[in-house]
Design an enzyme around this catalytic site. Structure first.
Site, PDB file in Angstrom:
ATOM      1  N   HIS A  33      32.204  73.187 134.197  1.00  0.00           N
ATOM      2  CA  HIS A  33      33.175  72.758 133.322  1.00  0.00           C
ATOM      3  C   HIS A  33      33.720  73.719 132.496  1.00  0.00           C
ATOM      4  O   HIS A  33      33.695  73.759 131.027  1.00  0.00           O
ATOM      5  CB  HIS A  33      32.249  71.644 132.251  1.00  0.00           C
ATOM      6  N   LYS A  42      33.409  66.638 140.851  1.00  0.00           N
ATOM      7  CA  LYS A  42      33.603  67.682 140.059  1.00  0.00           C
ATOM      8  C   LYS A  42      32.326  68.139 139.267  1.00  0.00           C
ATOM      9  O   LYS A  42      31.884  67.157 138.390  1.00  0.00           O
ATOM     10  CB  LYS A  42      34.844  67.887 139.081  1.00  0.00           C
ATOM     11  N   TYR A  50      35.997  60.130 133.646  1.00  0.00           N
ATOM     12  CA  TYR A  50      34.735  60.037 133.286  1.00  0.00           C
ATOM     13  C   TYR A  50      34.394  58.497 133.329  1.00  0.00           C
ATOM     14  O   TYR A  50      34.916  57.743 132.789  1.00  0.00           O
ATOM     15  CB  TYR A  50      34.684  60.266 131.754  1.00  0.00           C
ATOM     16  N   SER A  71      43.820  64.819 133.499  1.00  0.00           N
ATOM     17  CA  SER A  71      42.533  64.206 132.509  1.00  0.00           C
ATOM     18  C   SER A  71      42.859  62.919 132.245  1.00  0.00           C
ATOM     19  O   SER A  71      43.794  62.384 131.707  1.00  0.00           O
ATOM     20  CB  SER A  71      42.309  65.018 131.284  1.00  0.00           C
ATOM     21  N   THR A 119      34.168  63.527 137.395  1.00  0.00           N
ATOM     22  CA  THR A 119      33.282  64.372 136.568  1.00  0.00           C
ATOM     23  C   THR A 119      31.881  63.851 136.353  1.00  0.00           C
ATOM     24  O   THR A 119      31.704  63.003 135.761  1.00  0.00           O
ATOM     25  CB  THR A 119      34.119  64.870 135.377  1.00  0.00           C
TER      26      THR A 119
END
Length: 362
Positions: A253, A229, A138, A116, A164
């Site tokens: 998610h 994603k 992100y 992440s 994402t």
């Protein structure tokens, strides 16, 4: 084949349930709530695990299968099994070694791990484990703010970028008590790969205007394959691949964004079919409630190339790298056993198990 414990096979799904019970006593309640909760009323999160049990398979026989080879092609190389670890936040709140321990376990299992952008472990430490790892991103409103993080990931050996796309804002989650997880966690467990002062800087909020150009930009900026994603609609898969994505990731998610979003098991067949038609060779991933080898087999049969686990490894992290390695080994063994029972020598042959009709989940 399945591990044995106390005279009985050790079931991955039941072990994960036990880990969730252990977490309630081993971790602060705010951390447990964060790990297990979904958005709003938790409808999507609650149905994820049972949704895979709706899939019915048609095993094949008289095919001469005496062994199973789980190795799977992935972005120009091969991995030991069609499994991977999805990105999760606050891994160091579960275990001090956090992302480094998860990456170590993934390296031992020979499967990829996605880290992440919120990670509490430097990317260099993840790369030092020898794991095959991808970075999850992100994109901020000011795209330039993402560049230092991307550069660090590339320098540390990331092999792909996971964009994402289902989080223009963070989904609302209700707290059971007066304190939220952010009131109790150490700030050092979060976002250590961002530049100091980036949080709260102008343009640092998540971009609400994501589009195909962002897919292309990430690929050009990093020189890495891009996986999108958060895809649940076949048209979105087509858009992502037309923009240059190497693959699409079917994900809601973990039920943490739009509550009442479709279960990934139901979205997977149409997304996979659209992806393969739009770009032969496109990679299709899926996550959402996968707990064991039978779930993974169902996902492969429905069109996935790689089956990703999120909450399960996070809970297994209670036992550090050994716990995550044990989980990955269990799921791989269960998958090999299930493939053998189904008459499949490789994961690619799982598509034959839906002879009653592609996409059937009844």
């Amino acid at each position: 084949m399945p591990h044995e414990g106390a005279g009985q096979p050790l079931d991955a799904a039941r072990w994960v349930d036990e880990l969730a019970r252990r977490a309630r006593t081993a971790l602060p309640p705010e951390v447990v709530e964060y790990v297990l909760q979904g958005a709003r009323d938790g409808v999507t999160a609650a149905e994820a695990v049972d949704s895979w049990r709706r899939v019915r398979l048609v095993p094949r026989v008289l095919r001469g299968v005496d062994r199973v080879d789980l190795t799977t092609p992935l972005l120009g190389a091969r991995v030991r099994a069609p499994l991977g670890v999805a990105p999760t936040t606050l891994q160091r709140a579960v275990h001090p070694e956090g992302e480094a321990a998860v990456a170590q376990a993934a390296a031992a299992a020979g499967v990829p791990v996605v880290v992440s952008s919120n990670a509490g472990t430097p990317f260099a430490d993840v790369g030092a484990t020898g794991a095959r790892w991808w970075v999850q991103v992100y994109v901020p409103q000011d795209r330039a703010l993402a560049e230092p993080l991307l550069d660090r990931a590339v320098a540390a050996g990331a092999e792909a970028v996971v964009l994402t796309v289902d989080t223009p804002v963070v989904g609302t989650k209700y707290a059971a008590g007066e304190r939220r997880v952010w009131d109790v966690v150490d700030p050092a467990w979060l976002r250590v790969n961002l530049d100091p002062g980036q949080e709260g800087a102008p343009g640092s909020e998540k971009a609400r205007d994501l589009g195909p150009a962002d897919v292309a930009w990430l690929g050009e900026r990093t020189g890495l394959p891009v996986v999108v994603k958060g895809v649940l609609h076949p048209d979105d898969a087509r858009v992502a691949l037309a923009a240059g994505a190497a693959g699409v990731w079917v994900s809601n998610h973990g039920g943490r964004q739009l509550d009442r979003a479709v279960a990934t098991v139901d979205a997977l067949p149409t997304v996979a079919a659209a992806a393969r038609a739009a770009a032969p060779g496109a990679l299709v991933l899926v996550d959402g409630g996968v707990r064991g080898g039978l779930d993974a087999l169902a996902a492969l049969a429905l069109g996935a190339d790689l089956v990703m686990l999120g909450r399960a490894p996070l809970l297994a992290l209670l036992d550090g790298a050994d716990g995550v390695a044990r989980l990955l080994s269990l799921v791989a063994d269960e998958l090999a056993d299930a493939l053998l029972l189904a008459g499949c020598a490789t994961p690619a042959e799982a598509a034959a198990l839906l002879a009653a009709g592609p996409g059937s989940t009844s």
